[in-house]
Design an enzyme around this catalytic site. Structure first.
Site, PDB file in Angstrom:
ATOM      1  N   SER A  10       0.799  -1.223   0.000  1.00 55.79           N
ATOM      2  CA  SER A  10       0.000   0.000   0.000  1.00 55.79           C
ATOM      3  C   SER A  10       0.833   1.276   0.000  1.00 55.79           C
ATOM      4  CB  SER A  10      -0.950   0.016   1.203  1.00 55.79           C
ATOM      5  OG  SER A  10      -0.243   0.167   2.413  1.00 55.79           O
ATOM      6  N   LYS A  29       0.735   4.515   6.907  1.00 55.49           N
ATOM      7  CA  LYS A  29       0.222   5.294   5.783  1.00 55.49           C
ATOM      8  C   LYS A  29       0.815   6.702   5.855  1.00 55.49           C
ATOM      9  CE  LYS A  29      -2.931   2.034   4.830  1.00 55.49           C
ATOM     10  NZ  LYS A  29      -2.879   1.195   3.610  1.00 55.49           N
TER      11      LYS A  29
END
Length: 280
Positions: free
Chosen positions: A43, A120
Protein backbone atom coordinates in the site's frame (compact mmCIF):
# COMPACT_ATOMS: atom_id res chain seq x y z
CA UNK A 1 21.69 -31.05 47.57
CA UNK A 2 25.18 -31.65 46.23
CA UNK A 3 27.57 -28.88 45.30
CA UNK A 4 27.25 -29.89 41.64
CA UNK A 5 23.45 -29.70 41.78
CA UNK A 6 23.57 -26.33 43.49
CA UNK A 7 25.91 -25.05 40.79
CA UNK A 8 23.60 -26.33 38.05
CA UNK A 9 20.50 -24.74 39.63
CA UNK A 10 22.42 -21.50 40.14
CA UNK A 11 23.35 -21.40 36.48
CA UNK A 12 19.71 -21.94 35.46
CA UNK A 13 18.58 -19.15 37.82
CA UNK A 14 21.18 -16.76 36.44
CA UNK A 15 20.02 -17.58 32.89
CA UNK A 16 16.39 -16.90 33.85
CA UNK A 17 17.35 -13.55 35.42
CA UNK A 18 19.37 -12.59 32.36
CA UNK A 19 16.46 -13.38 30.02
CA UNK A 20 14.03 -11.51 32.28
CA UNK A 21 16.13 -8.33 32.36
CA UNK A 22 16.84 -8.53 28.64
CA UNK A 23 13.11 -8.77 27.88
CA UNK A 24 12.33 -5.97 30.32
CA UNK A 25 14.92 -3.65 28.78
CA UNK A 26 13.76 -4.52 25.25
CA UNK A 27 10.14 -3.89 26.27
CA UNK A 28 10.94 -0.49 27.76
CA UNK A 29 13.03 0.44 24.69
CA UNK A 30 10.23 -0.58 22.34
CA UNK A 31 7.54 1.18 24.37
CA UNK A 32 9.36 4.48 24.87
CA UNK A 33 11.75 4.97 21.98
CA UNK A 34 11.66 2.87 18.80
CA UNK A 35 9.36 0.09 17.61
CA UNK A 36 10.46 -2.30 14.85
CA UNK A 37 8.07 -2.56 11.90
CA UNK A 38 8.23 -4.83 8.85
CA UNK A 39 6.25 -3.71 5.78
CA UNK A 40 3.78 -6.52 4.97
CA UNK A 41 1.84 -5.04 2.03
CA UNK A 42 2.19 -2.94 -1.10
CA UNK A 43 0.00 0.00 0.00
CA UNK A 44 2.98 2.39 0.40
CA UNK A 45 4.90 1.59 -2.80
CA UNK A 46 7.15 2.96 -4.07
CA UNK A 47 8.07 4.86 -0.91
CA UNK A 48 8.08 1.60 1.05
CA UNK A 49 8.43 -1.88 -0.45
CA UNK A 50 7.16 -5.19 0.89
CA UNK A 51 9.93 -6.48 3.13
CA UNK A 52 11.30 -3.09 4.24
CA UNK A 53 12.35 -3.18 7.90
CA UNK A 54 12.32 0.06 9.86
CA UNK A 55 12.18 1.51 13.35
CA UNK A 56 9.27 3.79 14.28
CA UNK A 57 10.22 6.91 16.24
CA UNK A 58 7.81 6.92 19.20
CA UNK A 59 9.25 10.10 20.70
CA UNK A 60 7.99 12.18 17.75
CA UNK A 61 4.37 12.46 18.92
CA UNK A 62 4.55 11.60 22.62
CA UNK A 63 2.84 8.68 24.30
CA UNK A 64 -0.63 7.16 24.60
CA UNK A 65 -2.01 3.68 25.24
CA UNK A 66 -1.09 2.88 21.61
CA UNK A 67 2.59 3.28 22.49
CA UNK A 68 2.43 -0.09 24.26
CA UNK A 69 2.73 -3.14 22.01
CA UNK A 70 0.05 -5.70 21.28
CA UNK A 71 1.31 -9.12 22.36
CA UNK A 72 -0.02 -11.86 20.10
CA UNK A 73 1.37 -15.40 20.15
CA UNK A 74 -1.27 -17.48 18.39
CA UNK A 75 0.54 -20.76 19.01
CA UNK A 76 0.15 -20.31 22.77
CA UNK A 77 -3.21 -18.54 22.71
CA UNK A 78 -1.70 -15.23 23.88
CA UNK A 79 -3.65 -12.15 22.74
CA UNK A 80 -2.96 -9.13 24.93
CA UNK A 81 -4.12 -5.75 23.61
CA UNK A 82 -2.16 -2.56 24.24
CA UNK A 83 -5.06 -1.22 26.31
CA UNK A 84 -4.77 -4.22 28.62
CA UNK A 85 -1.22 -3.08 29.42
CA UNK A 86 -1.41 0.70 29.13
CA UNK A 87 -5.09 1.45 29.63
CA UNK A 88 -4.11 4.02 32.25
CA UNK A 89 -2.77 6.15 29.37
CA UNK A 90 -6.16 6.19 27.62
CA UNK A 91 -6.73 9.90 28.28
CA UNK A 92 -9.70 11.04 26.18
CA UNK A 93 -7.78 11.28 22.88
CA UNK A 94 -4.78 13.05 24.41
CA UNK A 95 -1.13 12.10 24.85
CA UNK A 96 1.68 12.51 27.35
CA UNK A 97 4.39 14.86 26.02
CA UNK A 98 2.25 15.08 22.91
CA UNK A 99 3.73 16.41 19.69
CA UNK A 100 1.74 17.42 16.61
CA UNK A 101 2.38 15.36 13.47
CA UNK A 102 3.08 17.20 10.24
CA UNK A 103 1.18 16.84 7.00
CA UNK A 104 3.07 14.40 4.79
CA UNK A 105 4.58 12.36 7.64
CA UNK A 106 4.69 8.60 7.15
CA UNK A 107 3.02 7.35 10.32
CA UNK A 108 2.44 4.02 12.03
CA UNK A 109 -0.88 4.03 13.87
CA UNK A 110 -3.23 1.61 15.56
CA UNK A 111 -6.32 0.72 13.48
CA UNK A 112 -9.35 2.06 15.38
CA UNK A 113 -11.32 -1.20 14.97
CA UNK A 114 -8.93 -4.13 14.59
CA UNK A 115 -6.11 -2.60 16.71
CA UNK A 116 -3.57 -3.81 14.17
CA UNK A 117 -0.64 -1.56 13.32
CA UNK A 118 -0.94 0.25 9.95
CA UNK A 119 1.46 2.52 8.10
CA UNK A 120 0.22 5.29 5.78
CA UNK A 121 0.94 8.90 4.85
CA UNK A 122 -0.74 11.71 6.77
CA UNK A 123 -2.75 13.73 4.24
CA UNK A 124 -5.51 15.58 6.10
CA UNK A 125 -5.08 17.57 9.32
CA UNK A 126 -7.92 18.39 11.76
CA UNK A 127 -10.36 20.76 10.06
CA UNK A 128 -9.18 19.97 6.51
CA UNK A 129 -11.45 18.81 3.73
CA UNK A 130 -10.11 15.99 1.55
CA UNK A 131 -11.44 14.76 -1.80
CA UNK A 132 -10.16 12.87 -4.82
CA UNK A 133 -11.39 13.90 -8.26
CA UNK A 134 -10.22 11.79 -11.18
CA UNK A 135 -7.40 10.51 -9.00
CA UNK A 136 -6.19 14.03 -8.13
CA UNK A 137 -6.00 14.91 -4.45
CA UNK A 138 -7.87 18.07 -3.42
CA UNK A 139 -7.23 19.68 -0.03
CA UNK A 140 -9.61 22.37 1.21
CA UNK A 141 -11.13 22.60 -2.25
CA UNK A 142 -7.83 23.08 -4.12
CA UNK A 143 -5.93 20.45 -6.16
CA UNK A 144 -2.43 19.69 -4.93
CA UNK A 145 0.49 20.10 -7.30
CA UNK A 146 1.08 16.95 -9.38
CA UNK A 147 3.91 16.23 -11.82
CA UNK A 148 4.62 13.26 -14.03
CA UNK A 149 7.15 10.95 -12.38
CA UNK A 150 7.59 8.41 -15.17
CA UNK A 151 6.97 4.77 -14.31
CA UNK A 152 7.70 2.30 -11.52
CA UNK A 153 8.72 -1.18 -12.68
CA UNK A 154 9.06 -4.45 -10.77
CA UNK A 155 8.95 -8.16 -11.56
CA UNK A 156 5.56 -9.86 -11.58
CA UNK A 157 6.29 -12.48 -8.93
CA UNK A 158 4.93 -13.55 -5.51
CA UNK A 159 6.01 -11.01 -2.88
CA UNK A 160 6.49 -11.13 0.88
CA UNK A 161 5.19 -13.70 3.36
CA UNK A 162 1.71 -13.62 1.79
CA UNK A 163 3.18 -14.36 -1.67
CA UNK A 164 0.81 -12.01 -3.47
CA UNK A 165 1.38 -10.89 -7.04
CA UNK A 166 1.55 -7.12 -7.65
CA UNK A 167 -1.13 -5.39 -9.72
CA UNK A 168 0.12 -3.77 -12.92
CA UNK A 169 -0.96 -1.01 -15.27
CA UNK A 170 0.09 -3.22 -18.18
CA UNK A 171 -1.81 -6.34 -17.06
CA UNK A 172 -2.15 -9.07 -18.16
CA UNK A 173 1.51 -9.77 -17.39
CA UNK A 174 2.86 -13.28 -17.07
CA UNK A 175 4.85 -14.44 -14.05
CA UNK A 176 8.37 -12.97 -14.01
CA UNK A 177 7.35 -10.39 -16.60
CA UNK A 178 7.81 -6.64 -16.12
CA UNK A 179 5.02 -5.08 -14.06
CA UNK A 180 4.60 -1.33 -14.65
CA UNK A 181 2.73 1.36 -12.72
CA UNK A 182 2.43 5.05 -13.49
CA UNK A 183 4.31 7.29 -11.05
CA UNK A 184 3.37 10.86 -10.12
CA UNK A 185 5.11 13.39 -7.88
CA UNK A 186 2.67 14.99 -5.46
CA UNK A 187 3.41 18.15 -3.45
CA UNK A 188 1.35 19.10 -0.40
CA UNK A 189 0.62 22.75 0.52
CA UNK A 190 3.41 22.68 3.15
CA UNK A 191 5.97 21.71 0.49
CA UNK A 192 6.33 18.00 1.34
CA UNK A 193 6.95 16.07 -1.90
CA UNK A 194 6.70 12.31 -2.50
CA UNK A 195 5.78 9.87 -5.26
CA UNK A 196 2.46 8.09 -5.69
CA UNK A 197 1.56 5.17 -7.95
CA UNK A 198 -1.46 4.79 -10.20
CA UNK A 199 -2.48 1.38 -11.55
CA UNK A 200 -5.29 2.56 -13.76
CA UNK A 201 -7.73 5.45 -14.03
CA UNK A 202 -11.36 5.08 -12.98
CA UNK A 203 -10.69 2.91 -9.90
CA UNK A 204 -13.34 3.02 -7.16
CA UNK A 205 -11.31 5.33 -4.91
CA UNK A 206 -10.22 7.74 -7.67
CA UNK A 207 -13.40 9.79 -7.08
CA UNK A 208 -14.64 10.29 -3.54
CA UNK A 209 -17.02 12.43 -1.56
CA UNK A 210 -15.69 15.41 0.40
CA UNK A 211 -14.29 14.24 3.74
CA UNK A 212 -14.07 16.72 6.63
CA UNK A 213 -11.45 15.77 9.20
CA UNK A 214 -12.82 16.18 12.76
CA UNK A 215 -10.88 17.82 15.58
CA UNK A 216 -8.37 15.45 17.15
CA UNK A 217 -8.34 13.15 14.08
CA UNK A 218 -6.28 12.64 10.93
CA UNK A 219 -6.83 11.46 7.35
CA UNK A 220 -4.37 8.89 5.98
CA UNK A 221 -3.73 7.49 2.51
CA UNK A 222 -1.35 4.97 1.01
CA UNK A 223 1.07 6.15 -1.71
CA UNK A 224 0.03 3.17 -3.88
CA UNK A 225 -3.33 4.85 -4.38
CA UNK A 226 -5.20 2.06 -6.18
CA UNK A 227 -4.03 -0.61 -3.75
CA UNK A 228 -4.60 0.92 -0.30
CA UNK A 229 -7.42 0.59 2.19
CA UNK A 230 -7.17 3.85 4.10
CA UNK A 231 -9.20 6.82 5.33
CA UNK A 232 -11.12 6.92 2.05
CA UNK A 233 -12.95 3.79 3.24
CA UNK A 234 -15.38 4.01 6.16
CA UNK A 235 -14.01 2.75 9.46
CA UNK A 236 -14.58 -1.02 9.49
CA UNK A 237 -12.40 -4.08 9.96
CA UNK A 238 -10.92 -3.15 6.55
CA UNK A 239 -11.40 0.58 6.09
CA UNK A 240 -9.49 2.97 8.33
CA UNK A 241 -11.73 6.04 8.41
CA UNK A 242 -10.55 8.97 10.52
CA UNK A 243 -7.76 8.08 12.96
CA UNK A 244 -7.82 9.57 16.49
CA UNK A 245 -4.74 11.39 17.79
CA UNK A 246 -4.30 8.83 20.58
CA UNK A 247 -3.96 6.01 18.01
CA UNK A 248 -0.74 7.39 16.54
CA UNK A 249 2.26 5.23 17.41
CA UNK A 250 5.13 7.09 15.78
CA UNK A 251 6.84 8.43 12.69
CA UNK A 252 8.75 6.31 10.19
CA UNK A 253 11.97 8.09 9.24
CA UNK A 254 14.37 5.56 7.71
CA UNK A 255 14.47 2.03 6.27
CA UNK A 256 17.14 0.01 8.08
CA UNK A 257 17.28 -2.83 5.55
CA UNK A 258 14.96 -4.60 3.14
CA UNK A 259 14.30 -8.22 2.21
CA UNK A 260 12.79 -9.26 -1.11
CA UNK A 261 12.15 -12.79 0.21
CA UNK A 262 9.46 -14.36 2.38
CA UNK A 263 11.31 -13.58 5.61
CA UNK A 264 13.58 -10.78 6.77
CA UNK A 265 15.91 -13.54 8.04
CA UNK A 266 16.68 -14.59 4.44
CA UNK A 267 19.73 -12.31 4.27
CA UNK A 268 20.58 -13.49 0.75
CA UNK A 269 17.40 -11.74 -0.45
CA UNK A 270 18.25 -8.37 1.14
CA UNK A 271 18.11 -5.37 -1.20
CA UNK A 272 21.55 -3.78 -1.15
CA UNK A 273 20.30 -0.35 -2.28
CA UNK A 274 17.88 0.19 0.64
CA UNK A 275 20.16 0.09 3.68
CA UNK A 276 19.47 3.21 5.84
CA UNK A 277 17.28 4.70 3.11
CA UNK A 278 15.56 7.92 4.24
CA UNK A 279 11.75 7.89 4.02
CA UNK A 280 10.37 10.93 2.17
Amino acid sequence: MSEESQGFMGAIWETIKTIFWALLIAGVFRTLFFQPFWIPSSSMKDTLLIGDFLFVNKMAYGYSYASCPNIKIARFGVDIDAKDICGFLDRDNSRLFGGEPEQGDVVVFRHPVTHQDYIKRLIGMPGDTVQLKGGVLHLNGEPVQVQDGGTFSEMKEPQGPEQRFPRCSNDPVGEFGTCVKQRQIETLPNGVTYSTLNIRNGEDLDDTKVFTVPDGHYFFMGDNRDNSLDSRVTQTSFGVGMVPYENLIGRADRVMFSSAGRSMLFFWTWRGDRFFEAID
